[in-house]
Design an enzyme around this catalytic site. Structure first.
Site, PDB file in Angstrom:
ATOM      1  N   HIS A   1       0.838  -1.212   0.000  1.00 20.85           N
ATOM      2  CA  HIS A   1       0.000   0.000   0.000  1.00 20.85           C
ATOM      3  C   HIS A   1       0.869   1.255   0.000  1.00 20.85           C
ATOM      4  CE1 HIS A   1      -3.016  -2.693   2.307  1.00 20.85           C
ATOM      5  NE2 HIS A   1      -3.593  -2.443   1.155  1.00 20.85           N
TER       6      HIS A   1
ATOM      7  N   LYS B   1     -16.376  -7.103   4.737  1.00 21.65           N
ATOM      8  CA  LYS B   1     -15.549  -8.289   4.965  1.00 21.65           C
ATOM      9  C   LYS B   1     -15.092  -8.218   6.406  1.00 21.65           C
ATOM     10  CE  LYS B   1     -11.230  -6.368   3.047  1.00 21.65           C
ATOM     11  NZ  LYS B   1     -10.203  -6.516   2.035  1.00 21.65           N
TER      12      LYS B   1
ATOM     13  N   ARG C   1      -2.120  -6.357  -8.544  1.00 18.64           N
ATOM     14  CA  ARG C   1      -1.019  -7.269  -8.256  1.00 18.64           C
ATOM     15  C   ARG C   1      -0.988  -8.400  -9.265  1.00 18.64           C
ATOM     16  NH1 ARG C   1      -3.173  -7.702  -2.251  1.00 18.64           N
ATOM     17  NH2 ARG C   1      -5.006  -7.376  -3.531  1.00 18.64           N
TER      18      ARG C   1
ATOM     19  N   SER D   1      -2.901  -7.867   2.873  1.00 20.27           N
ATOM     20  CA  SER D   1      -3.169  -7.773   4.310  1.00 20.27           C
ATOM     21  C   SER D   1      -3.491  -9.149   4.886  1.00 20.27           C
ATOM     22  CB  SER D   1      -4.325  -6.802   4.566  1.00 20.27           C
ATOM     23  OG  SER D   1      -4.008  -5.529   4.082  1.00 20.27           O
TER      24      SER D   1
HETATM   25  P1  ADP Z   1      -9.816  -3.288  -0.243  1.00 21.55           P
HETATM   26  O1  ADP Z   1     -10.389  -4.266   0.712  1.00 21.55           O
HETATM   27  O2  ADP Z   1     -10.508  -1.971  -0.270  1.00 21.55           O
HETATM   28  O3  ADP Z   1      -9.561  -3.845  -1.619  1.00 21.55           O
HETATM   29  P2  ADP Z   1      -7.026  -3.582   0.323  1.00 21.55           P
HETATM   30  O4  ADP Z   1      -6.260  -2.966   1.403  1.00 21.55           O
HETATM   31  O5  ADP Z   1      -7.129  -5.045   0.323  1.00 21.55           O
HETATM   32  O6  ADP Z   1      -8.433  -2.882   0.389  1.00 21.55           O
HETATM   33  O7  ADP Z   1      -6.467  -3.131  -1.095  1.00 21.55           O
HETATM   34  C1  ADP Z   1      -6.650  -1.828  -1.589  1.00 21.55           C
HETATM   35  C2  ADP Z   1      -6.018  -1.612  -2.932  1.00 21.55           C
HETATM   36  O8  ADP Z   1      -4.616  -1.706  -2.796  1.00 21.55           O
HETATM   37  C3  ADP Z   1      -6.448  -2.624  -3.989  1.00 21.55           C
HETATM   38  O9  ADP Z   1      -6.524  -1.973  -5.234  1.00 21.55           O
HETATM   39  C4  ADP Z   1      -5.322  -3.603  -3.964  1.00 21.55           C
HETATM   40  O10 ADP Z   1      -5.181  -4.263  -5.202  1.00 21.55           O
HETATM   41  C5  ADP Z   1      -4.144  -2.683  -3.675  1.00 21.55           C
HETATM   42  N1  ADP Z   1      -3.053  -3.413  -3.025  1.00 21.55           N
HETATM   43  C6  ADP Z   1      -3.110  -4.178  -1.919  1.00 21.55           C
HETATM   44  N2  ADP Z   1      -1.921  -4.744  -1.661  1.00 21.55           N
HETATM   45  C7  ADP Z   1      -1.077  -4.312  -2.645  1.00 21.55           C
HETATM   46  C8  ADP Z   1       0.283  -4.576  -2.975  1.00 21.55           C
HETATM   47  N3  ADP Z   1       1.022  -5.425  -2.265  1.00 21.55           N
HETATM   48  N4  ADP Z   1       0.811  -3.944  -4.061  1.00 21.55           N
HETATM   49  C9  ADP Z   1       0.043  -3.143  -4.811  1.00 21.55           C
HETATM   50  N5  ADP Z   1      -1.263  -2.872  -4.585  1.00 21.55           N
HETATM   51  C10 ADP Z   1      -1.823  -3.453  -3.522  1.00 21.55           C
END
Ligand code: ADP
Length: 175
Positions: free
Chosen positions: A17, A41, A90, A128
């Site tokens: 992030h 979720k 990703r 996460s």
């Molecule tokens: P949400 O539940 O809103 O999707 P996340 O925290 O899981 O929240 O992810 C938010 C955004 O960040 C998504 O677009 C996800 O693909 C991106 N993201 C999460 N982890 C990574 C990572 N390791 N590298 C690049 N983008 C990421």
């Protein structure tokens, strides 16, 4: 001035992030990192905990602010006068979900567009959920999340005691 928002659950914030926020902060004049308070979720950390960890993780970025929001992401973007929603991609499986989200948000608020940045190679398998799963099973997450997140995970696991593992959502199609 082009304002963008980067919305996510950040449960917890990872170096993946942070990487997306750092790169978006170069492209846009102002980036609002938007912490979604109640996604549909299961969550491990409270909205306030996720907000605080994300704030600390991104404190080095001068044109980035961190805010908690609820309700529709597209509506929040409009309230912030943002023109762009930033997301990260990703793996191929992220694409279908991001496409669906982007088209839905565009239908809701046509003047706001979504831009996806490709994950950096070293973070492309980081999520996460993976962080929580590795930590729950005693593995090191020091290379995946900032030190304050490692401390927060330890604190949370200690405070929840035996309940902790049950609170970690270890089965997730995506996150
Ligand atoms: P949400 O539940 O809103 O999707 P996340 O925290 O899981 O929240 O992810 C938010 C955004 O960040 C998504 O677009 C996800 O693909 C991106 N993201 C999460 N982890 C990574 C990572 N390791 N590298 C690049 N983008 C990421």
């Amino acid at each position: 001035m082009t304002i963008a928002i980067y919305p996510a659950s950040f449960d917890p914030v990872t170096y993946g992030h942070v990487d997306i926020a750092e790169r978006a902060a170069i492209i846009f004049d102002k980036l609002i990192v938007a912490v979604y308070d109640r996604p549909l979720k299961s969550l491990f950390f409270s909205p306030q905990e996720r907000l605080e960890m994300t704030r600390q993780a991104m404190a080095h970025l001068p044109n980035v602010t961190i805010e908690l929001y609820h309700g529709l992401t597209a509506e929040f973007a409009r309230q912030c006068s943002a023109k762009v929603i930033v997301r990260g991609l990703r793996v191929l499986s992220d694409f279908e979900w991001e496409l669906q989200l982007a088209l839905t948000n565009r239908r809701l608020v046509p003047e706001i567009d979504t831009i996806c940045l490709m994950a950096s190679q070293q973070h492309s398998f980081l999520s996460s959920s993976v962080v929580k799963e590795v930590f729950a099973n005693g593995g090191s997450v020091a290379e995946m999340v900032p030190p304050q997140v490692v401390a927060a995970l330890s604190g949370k696991f200690k405070s929840l005691g035996a309940e902790a593992s049950g609170r970690v959502n270890l089965v997730s199609l995506r996150d």
